[in-house]
Design an enzyme around this catalytic site. Structure first.
Site, PDB file in Angstrom:
ATOM      1  N   ASP A  13       0.818  -1.219   0.000  1.00 48.77           N
ATOM      2  CA  ASP A  13       0.000   0.000   0.000  1.00 48.77           C
ATOM      3  C   ASP A  13       0.850   1.266   0.000  1.00 48.77           C
ATOM      4  OD1 ASP A  13      -2.243  -1.744   0.278  1.00 48.77           O
ATOM      5  OD2 ASP A  13      -1.794  -1.846   2.417  1.00 48.77           O
ATOM      6  N   GLU A  14       2.006   1.216  -0.629  1.00 47.31           N
ATOM      7  CA  GLU A  14       2.882   2.396  -0.688  1.00 47.31           C
ATOM      8  C   GLU A  14       2.457   3.355  -1.795  1.00 47.31           C
ATOM      9  OE1 GLU A  14       4.079  -0.715  -1.114  1.00 47.31           O
ATOM     10  OE2 GLU A  14       5.477  -1.173   0.493  1.00 47.31           O
ATOM     11  N   LYS A  16       2.183   1.913  -5.092  1.00 50.68           N
ATOM     12  CA  LYS A  16       2.855   1.329  -6.265  1.00 50.68           C
ATOM     13  C   LYS A  16       1.994   1.434  -7.505  1.00 50.68           C
ATOM     14  CE  LYS A  16       3.256  -2.682  -4.442  1.00 50.68           C
ATOM     15  NZ  LYS A  16       2.749  -2.346  -3.127  1.00 50.68           N
ATOM     16  N   GLY A  17       0.669   1.290  -7.311  1.00 56.76           N
ATOM     17  CA  GLY A  17      -0.251   1.318  -8.451  1.00 56.76           C
ATOM     18  C   GLY A  17      -0.130   2.630  -9.196  1.00 56.76           C
ATOM     19  N   ASN A  38      -4.790 -10.631  -3.475  1.00 51.53           N
ATOM     20  CA  ASN A  38      -4.614 -10.027  -2.145  1.00 51.53           C
ATOM     21  C   ASN A  38      -4.151  -8.582  -2.306  1.00 51.53           C
ATOM     22  OD1 ASN A  38      -2.185 -10.968  -3.214  1.00 51.53           O
ATOM     23  ND2 ASN A  38      -1.315 -11.626  -1.280  1.00 51.53           N
ATOM     24  N   ALA A  39      -3.574  -8.269  -3.463  1.00 48.88           N
ATOM     25  CA  ALA A  39      -3.091  -6.915  -3.738  1.00 48.88           C
ATOM     26  C   ALA A  39      -4.262  -6.003  -4.071  1.00 48.88           C
ATOM     27  CB  ALA A  39      -2.133  -6.952  -4.922  1.00 48.88           C
ATOM     28  N   GLY A  40      -4.022  -4.728  -3.920  1.00 50.43           N
ATOM     29  CA  GLY A  40      -5.047  -3.766  -4.314  1.00 50.43           C
ATOM     30  C   GLY A  40      -4.369  -2.509  -4.792  1.00 50.43           C
ATOM     31  N   HIS A  41      -4.658  -2.117  -6.007  1.00 47.57           N
ATOM     32  CA  HIS A  41      -4.073  -0.888  -6.551  1.00 47.57           C
ATOM     33  C   HIS A  41      -5.200   0.068  -6.871  1.00 47.57           C
ATOM     34  CE1 HIS A  41      -0.299  -2.739  -6.806  1.00 47.57           C
ATOM     35  NE2 HIS A  41      -0.412  -3.321  -7.984  1.00 47.57           N
ATOM     36  N   GLN A 221       2.294  -6.139  -3.032  1.00 47.98           N
ATOM     37  CA  GLN A 221       2.715  -6.086  -1.620  1.00 47.98           C
ATOM     38  C   GLN A 221       4.018  -5.279  -1.441  1.00 47.98           C
ATOM     39  OE1 GLN A 221       1.917  -9.670  -2.732  1.00 47.98           O
ATOM     40  NE2 GLN A 221      -0.132  -8.952  -2.413  1.00 47.98           N
ATOM     41  N   THR A 296      -7.633  -1.908   0.357  1.00 46.64           N
ATOM     42  CA  THR A 296      -8.378  -1.942  -0.917  1.00 46.64           C
ATOM     43  C   THR A 296      -9.068  -3.287  -1.090  1.00 46.64           C
ATOM     44  OG1 THR A 296      -6.468  -0.733  -1.734  1.00 46.64           O
ATOM     45  CG2 THR A 296      -8.127  -1.288  -3.354  1.00 46.64           C
ATOM     46  N   THR A 298      -9.718  -5.668   1.616  1.00 46.04           N
ATOM     47  CA  THR A 298     -10.572  -6.112   2.730  1.00 46.04           C
ATOM     48  C   THR A 298     -11.338  -4.970   3.395  1.00 46.04           C
ATOM     49  OG1 THR A 298      -8.720  -5.812   4.249  1.00 46.04           O
ATOM     50  CG2 THR A 298      -8.997  -8.017   3.307  1.00 46.04           C
ATOM     51  N   GLY A 299     -10.955  -3.723   3.121  1.00 39.49           N
ATOM     52  CA  GLY A 299     -11.604  -2.571   3.769  1.00 39.49           C
ATOM     53  C   GLY A 299     -11.156  -2.384   5.216  1.00 39.49           C
ATOM     54  N   ARG A 300     -10.213  -3.221   5.689  1.00 42.52           N
ATOM     55  CA  ARG A 300      -9.764  -3.106   7.080  1.00 42.52           C
ATOM     56  C   ARG A 300      -9.012  -1.794   7.295  1.00 42.52           C
ATOM     57  NH1 ARG A 300      -6.301  -8.532   7.912  1.00 42.52           N
ATOM     58  NH2 ARG A 300      -5.809  -8.099   5.752  1.00 42.52           N
TER      59      ARG A 300
HETATM   60  P1  IMP Z   1      -2.227 -12.910   2.429  1.00 45.29           P
HETATM   61  O1  IMP Z   1      -1.234 -12.451   1.414  1.00 45.29           O
HETATM   62  O2  IMP Z   1      -3.653 -12.646   2.045  1.00 45.29           O
HETATM   63  O3  IMP Z   1      -1.979 -14.302   2.884  1.00 45.29           O
HETATM   64  O4  IMP Z   1      -1.985 -12.009   3.748  1.00 45.29           O
HETATM   65  C1  IMP Z   1      -0.784 -12.083   4.488  1.00 45.29           C
HETATM   66  C2  IMP Z   1      -0.409 -10.721   5.069  1.00 45.29           C
HETATM   67  O5  IMP Z   1      -0.032  -9.841   4.025  1.00 45.29           O
HETATM   68  C3  IMP Z   1      -1.549 -10.021   5.809  1.00 45.29           C
HETATM   69  O6  IMP Z   1      -1.004  -9.292   6.892  1.00 45.29           O
HETATM   70  C4  IMP Z   1      -2.111  -9.098   4.764  1.00 45.29           C
HETATM   71  O7  IMP Z   1      -2.796  -8.014   5.331  1.00 45.29           O
HETATM   72  C5  IMP Z   1      -0.850  -8.681   4.043  1.00 45.29           C
HETATM   73  N1  IMP Z   1      -1.074  -8.285   2.647  1.00 45.29           N
HETATM   74  C6  IMP Z   1      -1.284  -9.094   1.596  1.00 45.29           C
HETATM   75  N2  IMP Z   1      -1.416  -8.375   0.473  1.00 45.29           N
HETATM   76  C7  IMP Z   1      -1.272  -7.093   0.808  1.00 45.29           C
HETATM   77  C8  IMP Z   1      -1.265  -5.865   0.060  1.00 45.29           C
HETATM   78  O8  IMP Z   1      -1.398  -5.829  -1.168  1.00 45.29           O
HETATM   79  N3  IMP Z   1      -1.081  -4.733   0.791  1.00 45.29           N
HETATM   80  C9  IMP Z   1      -0.876  -4.747   2.123  1.00 45.29           C
HETATM   81  N4  IMP Z   1      -0.854  -5.854   2.847  1.00 45.29           N
HETATM   82  C10 IMP Z   1      -1.047  -7.025   2.201  1.00 45.29           C
END
Ligand code: IMP
Length: 420
Positions: A13-14, A16-17, A38-41, A221, A296, A298-300
């Site tokens: 979440d720096e 990068k997108g 798991n990524a979000g841009h 990530q 982006t 999970t909304g957490r």
């Molecule tokens: P996973 O990659 O979904 O297994 O999550 C493992 C850890 O990496 C968790 O702490 C996530 O919140 C974190 N994580 C995974 N993808 C991202 C991302 O794109 N940005 C920030 N944190 C991430």
């Protein structure tokens, strides 16, 4: 030869997108090599906001975009991203490596179960199925894109996965019976729809570089979430750093040109694990709200801290960073005093480099350098026009990391970017 890698130097979440989108303008190919959805841009172009989880950002600029074999691909997410881009009138010129591993609903179910069993001891996964999909890949029971697009093979492999996971589920105290079923039919359909995107990504990328084309590699990530060099086990399951390009695409290290590390002007992370510079609630809330620091995917709400330069310098070493792109300078504007961590105190000793053992990191107390805050005027077009306090902060980052800051992002829009 022209190849550039864009990597995150913190916990993801720096921004990068946005930086990848900015650099994609001069690229012929944009390639992802690790992680999954798991990524979000988030990228804002012409007042339109685009949110991606899987497709490389270059797709907005109409570039050929590739997904390398180091990625784990969720076919349903891929198809919905393709559909939503097409509905916005964007042509999708996509190639997916035949060797890319596929995420199934079984991986998502297992990820969710494991995350709830682990609780605070675990990474706090995005529950997208990433860890179970990589686990299957390394256990050599994974399903690859070449299987997905073969009706006979995908049926067989999904049926086998169903039987296997049924046994695995009996190990968990919680039963996911309502979500658990045979998904082979859906996967046959996904394969039929995605077949046309199949590619030998390693061959495409190598050929492009050999022919003098410009290739941009976009990491997901951040370095501190890397499976080998991140804060284990509070990390993700893929190779996040620049070296991951070689294995995640099939490219020699000799063919990597420039490495750009993206650093956010402060720290954020989602999930669990030690975070020495984490801010108390009130200050964290201020920055979180101003910087829209919510996941982006999970909304957490993201955890927030001051910039940790010890961690960033470590990430510069892991990646061999040539240049830094500094983002979210605007979020810190208006704050009276700003801090950056320049060393840690650990059991009465001063540590100037990042400890390789997370158990030590969790006991480190940050030692800060304090900076006077800055304001940010509209329409800044050059480094010289920035407030002198802001320039001092940027120059300090560059001196501390011994890497020039070459790009500065002053807002979420493409045009709010300056070269230093
Ligand atoms: P996973 O990659 O979904 O297994 O999550 C493992 C850890 O990496 C968790 O702490 C996530 O919140 C974190 N994580 C995974 N993808 C991202 C991302 O794109 N940005 C920030 N944190 C991430």
């Amino acid at each position: 030869m022209s190849s550039t890698v864009v990597v995150g130097l913190q916990w993801g979440d720096e921004g990068k997108g946005k930086i990848a989108d900015y650099l994609a303008a001069s690229a012929d190919l944009v390639v992802r090599f690790n992680g999954g959805n798991n990524a979000g841009h988030t990228v804002i172009v012409d007042n339109k906001t685009y949110r991606f989880h899987l497709l490389p950002c270059g797709v907005i600029s109409g570039k050929r975009v590739l997904i390398g074999s180091g990625v784990v691909l969720d076919p349903s997410v891929t198809l919905s991203e393709i559909d939503s881009l097409k509905s916005l009138g964007i042509q999708v010129n996509l190639g997916i490596d035949y060797k890319t591993h596929i995420i199934t609903p079984y991986h998502r179910i297992l990820d969710k179960l494991e995350d709830s069993v682990q609780g605070k001891r675990g990474a706090g996964s995005t529950r997208s199925g990433i860890a179970p999909a990589y686990a299957d890949k390394y256990a050599r029971v994974g399903i690859r894109f070449e299987d997905l697009i073969n009706k006979y093979l995908i049926k067989k492999k999904m049926e086998f996965a169903y039987k296997r996971v049924k046994k695995l589920l009996s190990l968990y105290p919680i039963k996911e019976t309502s979500e658990f079923k045979d998904f082979s039919k859906e996967y046959i359909e996904y394969g039929t729809k995605l077949k046309k995107y199949g590619s030998d990504v390693s061959a495409e990328v190598n050929e492009a570089i050999d022919n003098g084309k410009s290739v941009l590699f976009e990491a997901a990530q951040g370095a501190l979430l890397d499976i080998d060099h991140g804060v284990y086990p509070f990390c993700t399951s893929s190779s996040v750093i620049a070296g991951g390009v070689c294995t995640g695409v099939g490219l020699s290290p000799k063919k990597i040109g420039k490495i750009i590390g993206v650093v956010k002007a402060y720290t954020s992370r989602v999930g669990n694990g030690p975070l020495p510079t984490e801010l108390p609630k009130k200050q964290a809330n201020y920055i979180r709200n101003k910087g829209s620091e919510y996941g982006t995917t999970t909304g957490r709400p993201r955890r927030i801290g001051w910039l940790d330069l010890v961690a960033v310098k470590y990430a510069c070493r892991l990646n061999g960073v040539d240049e830094i792109a500094l983002t979210k300078i605007d979020t810190l504007s208006g704050i009276h005093k700003i801090k950056a961590c320049i060393a840690y105190e650990y059991k009465g000793k001063t540590l100037t480099s990042y400890p390789s053992q997370p158990s030590i990191l969790s006991q480190c107390v940050p030692i800060y350098k304090e900076f006077s805050g800055w304001g940010l005027n509209q329409g800044i077009k050059s480094f010289e026009q920035l407030d002198s306090n802001c320039k001092e902060y940027i120059n300090f980052i560059s001196d501390f990391c011994q890497v020039p800051v070459s790009i500065i992002s002053l807002g979420p829009r493409r045009e709010e970017t300056i070269k230093a």
